[in-house]
Scaffold this motif. Structure first.
Motif, PDB file in Angstrom:
ATOM      1  N   ILE A 181      74.500  69.675  23.924  1.00 24.55           N
ATOM      2  CA  ILE A 181      73.576  70.761  24.222  1.00 24.55           C
ATOM      3  C   ILE A 181      74.250  72.088  23.880  1.00 24.55           C
ATOM      4  O   ILE A 181      75.420  72.303  24.202  1.00 24.55           O
ATOM      5  CB  ILE A 181      73.191  70.737  25.717  1.00 24.55           C
ATOM      6  CG1 ILE A 181      72.442  69.449  26.027  1.00 24.55           C
ATOM      7  CG2 ILE A 181      72.360  71.954  26.085  1.00 24.55           C
ATOM      8  CD1 ILE A 181      72.216  69.228  27.510  1.00 24.55           C
ATOM      9  N   ILE A 182      73.498  72.976  23.253  1.00 23.88           N
ATOM     10  CA  ILE A 182      73.988  74.319  22.936  1.00 23.88           C
ATOM     11  C   ILE A 182      73.227  75.309  23.806  1.00 23.88           C
ATOM     12  O   ILE A 182      72.009  75.283  23.865  1.00 23.88           O
ATOM     13  CB  ILE A 182      73.761  74.672  21.455  1.00 23.88           C
ATOM     14  CG1 ILE A 182      74.549  73.724  20.557  1.00 23.88           C
ATOM     15  CG2 ILE A 182      74.147  76.115  21.187  1.00 23.88           C
ATOM     16  CD1 ILE A 182      74.263  73.904  19.086  1.00 23.88           C
ATOM     17  N   LYS A 183      73.967  76.164  24.491  1.00 23.34           N
ATOM     18  CA  LYS A 183      73.356  77.240  25.272  1.00 23.34           C
ATOM     19  C   LYS A 183      73.783  78.556  24.639  1.00 23.34           C
ATOM     20  O   LYS A 183      74.970  78.839  24.538  1.00 23.34           O
ATOM     21  CB  LYS A 183      73.820  77.181  26.720  1.00 23.34           C
ATOM     22  CG  LYS A 183      73.394  75.930  27.424  1.00 23.34           C
ATOM     23  CD  LYS A 183      72.730  76.257  28.699  1.00 23.34           C
ATOM     24  CE  LYS A 183      72.272  74.959  29.319  1.00 23.34           C
ATOM     25  NZ  LYS A 183      71.324  75.136  30.312  1.00 23.34           N
ATOM     26  N   ALA A 184      72.822  79.349  24.188  1.00 22.19           N
ATOM     27  CA  ALA A 184      73.108  80.627  23.529  1.00 22.19           C
ATOM     28  C   ALA A 184      72.990  81.767  24.528  1.00 22.19           C
ATOM     29  O   ALA A 184      72.051  81.794  25.337  1.00 22.19           O
ATOM     30  CB  ALA A 184      72.157  80.835  22.366  1.00 22.19           C
ATOM     31  N   HIS A 185      73.943  82.693  24.462  1.00 22.95           N
ATOM     32  CA  HIS A 185      73.975  83.852  25.351  1.00 22.95           C
ATOM     33  C   HIS A 185      74.167  85.103  24.509  1.00 22.95           C
ATOM     34  O   HIS A 185      74.916  85.106  23.539  1.00 22.95           O
ATOM     35  CB  HIS A 185      75.130  83.743  26.352  1.00 22.95           C
ATOM     36  CG  HIS A 185      75.149  82.446  27.109  1.00 22.95           C
ATOM     37  ND1 HIS A 185      74.404  82.225  28.232  1.00 22.95           N
ATOM     38  CD2 HIS A 185      75.823  81.294  26.867  1.00 22.95           C
ATOM     39  CE1 HIS A 185      74.628  80.996  28.677  1.00 22.95           C
ATOM     40  NE2 HIS A 185      75.480  80.405  27.861  1.00 22.95           N
ATOM     41  N   SER A 186      73.532  86.180  24.926  1.00 23.45           N
ATOM     42  CA  SER A 186      73.605  87.443  24.210  1.00 23.45           C
ATOM     43  C   SER A 186      74.736  88.311  24.762  1.00 23.45           C
ATOM     44  O   SER A 186      74.959  88.362  25.967  1.00 23.45           O
ATOM     45  CB  SER A 186      72.269  88.164  24.373  1.00 23.45           C
ATOM     46  OG  SER A 186      72.362  89.497  24.007  1.00 23.45           O
ATOM     47  N   LEU A 187      75.451  88.989  23.869  1.00 22.18           N
ATOM     48  CA  LEU A 187      76.447  89.988  24.261  1.00 22.18           C
ATOM     49  C   LEU A 187      75.863  91.381  24.026  1.00 22.18           C
ATOM     50  O   LEU A 187      75.148  91.593  23.051  1.00 22.18           O
ATOM     51  CB  LEU A 187      77.725  89.838  23.431  1.00 22.18           C
ATOM     52  CG  LEU A 187      78.545  88.577  23.636  1.00 22.18           C
ATOM     53  CD1 LEU A 187      79.680  88.520  22.623  1.00 22.18           C
ATOM     54  CD2 LEU A 187      79.104  88.528  25.043  1.00 22.18           C
TER      55      LEU A 187
END
Length: 164
Positions: free
Chosen positions: A138-144
């Protein structure tokens, strides 16, 4: 006749120009059991699945002269040396075997060749980056920095989920 001559000259010119265009230099890096990878600056990175028994960090001499590497616990920061020109492009091929998080900043691009063996991969991205990953987990994307990110999954199956 003139048109054929012109097209022939044009084809030769394109061939010469494309042959003289420089491909990005390739640097090889094996990071063993590093769990957290932070990519900074204007670096293109290709992630490849390494062997599970490799727990060392290995880099070629060319990579050591161009990259600034900082290792702390199981976190590795990859950046370009400050003395390098911003126009100088290179691609870093990184072999990983235990990756849990990737942070990508600057104008960097990250992609995978093949699929990474990860249960869960957290990806933190800055606004100007491009990340294309393939994993069996599973890939979880987060914004910086409040960046807008666009996440696309190719498959709905958890074992074949790939994020763009």
């Amino acid at each position: 006749m003139k048109q054929k001559l012109f097209l022939s000259l044009l084809a030769i010119t394109f061939t010469v120009l494309s042959a003289s265009a420089e491909d990005p230099e390739r640097l090889i890096l094996t990071v063993g059991n590093v769990e957290h990878l932070n990519i900074q600056d204007n670096i293109d990175v290709v992630l490849l699945q390494g062997t599970s028994v490799d727990n060392s960090i290995v880099l070629d001499q060319n990579a050591s002269s161009k990259l600034d590497l900082k290792l702390s616990n199981k976190t590795l920061v990859i950046a370009a040396h400050r003395h390098l020109s911003k126009k100088q492009k290179f691609t870093v091929y990184v072999y990983v075997n235990n990756l849990k998080t990737i942070t990508v900043e600057g104008n960097s691009q990250v992609k995978t060749v093949g699929s990474l063996n990860t249960g869960k991969l957290d990806v933190f991205v800055d606004g100007d980056t491009h990340v294309h990953l393939r994993t069996n987990g599973i890939i979880k994307a987060h914004s910086l920095n409040d960046s807008i990110i666009d996440v696309k999954y190719i498959s709905e199956s958890p074992l074949a989920k790939r994020g763009y």
